[in-house]
Design a protein around this motif. Sequence first.
Motif, PDB file in Angstrom:
ATOM      1  N   VAL A  20      34.773  58.390  77.174  1.00  0.00           N
ATOM      2  CA  VAL A  20      33.278  58.509  77.259  1.00  0.00           C
ATOM      3  C   VAL A  20      32.808  58.092  78.392  1.00  0.00           C
ATOM      4  N   VAL A  21      33.413  57.016  79.176  1.00  0.00           N
ATOM      5  CA  VAL A  21      32.744  56.537  80.403  1.00  0.00           C
ATOM      6  C   VAL A  21      33.103  57.296  81.614  1.00  0.00           C
ATOM      7  N   LYS A  22      34.375  58.047  81.524  1.00  0.00           N
ATOM      8  CA  LYS A  22      34.536  59.153  82.547  1.00  0.00           C
ATOM      9  C   LYS A  22      33.630  60.250  82.340  1.00  0.00           C
ATOM     10  N   ILE A  23      33.094  60.833  81.182  1.00  0.00           N
ATOM     11  CA  ILE A  23      32.401  61.734  80.994  1.00  0.00           C
ATOM     12  C   ILE A  23      30.969  61.555  81.498  1.00  0.00           C
ATOM     13  N   ASN A  49      34.797  70.107  69.972  1.00  0.00           N
ATOM     14  CA  ASN A  49      34.153  69.041  70.031  1.00  0.00           C
ATOM     15  C   ASN A  49      32.716  69.409  70.511  1.00  0.00           C
ATOM     16  N   ALA A  50      31.687  68.484  70.340  1.00  0.00           N
ATOM     17  CA  ALA A  50      30.279  68.603  70.766  1.00  0.00           C
ATOM     18  C   ALA A  50      30.023  67.537  71.561  1.00  0.00           C
ATOM     19  N   ILE A  51      28.813  67.791  72.272  1.00  0.00           N
ATOM     20  CA  ILE A  51      28.169  66.609  73.177  1.00  0.00           C
ATOM     21  C   ILE A  51      26.632  66.791  73.210  1.00  0.00           C
ATOM     22  N   ALA A  52      26.134  65.946  72.991  1.00  0.00           N
ATOM     23  CA  ALA A  52      24.511  65.734  73.325  1.00  0.00           C
ATOM     24  C   ALA A  52      24.001  64.770  74.043  1.00  0.00           C
TER      25      ALA A  52
END
Length: 66
Positions: A20-23, A49-52
């Motif tokens: 998560v930190v790298k994203i 996967n999903a991201i918001a």
Amino acid sequence: MNTQIDVSAMISGVPRGLDVVKIKEAILKVNGVLKIHNLRIWCLTMNKNAIAVHVTIGKYCHDGTL
């Protein structure tokens, strides 16, 4: 069947192997991005996967480059 992966998908956990930190750092490196908050990453299925995320962009970044 890998129970740990299946349970993660069922409870919408953060997918294994994602940092998560790298994203967050990668998003912040995009030209025009000033800050982000409410970053959420979850597993929809074992293969999806999903991201918001809420992204604040600079005043002059409305030219379609983001």
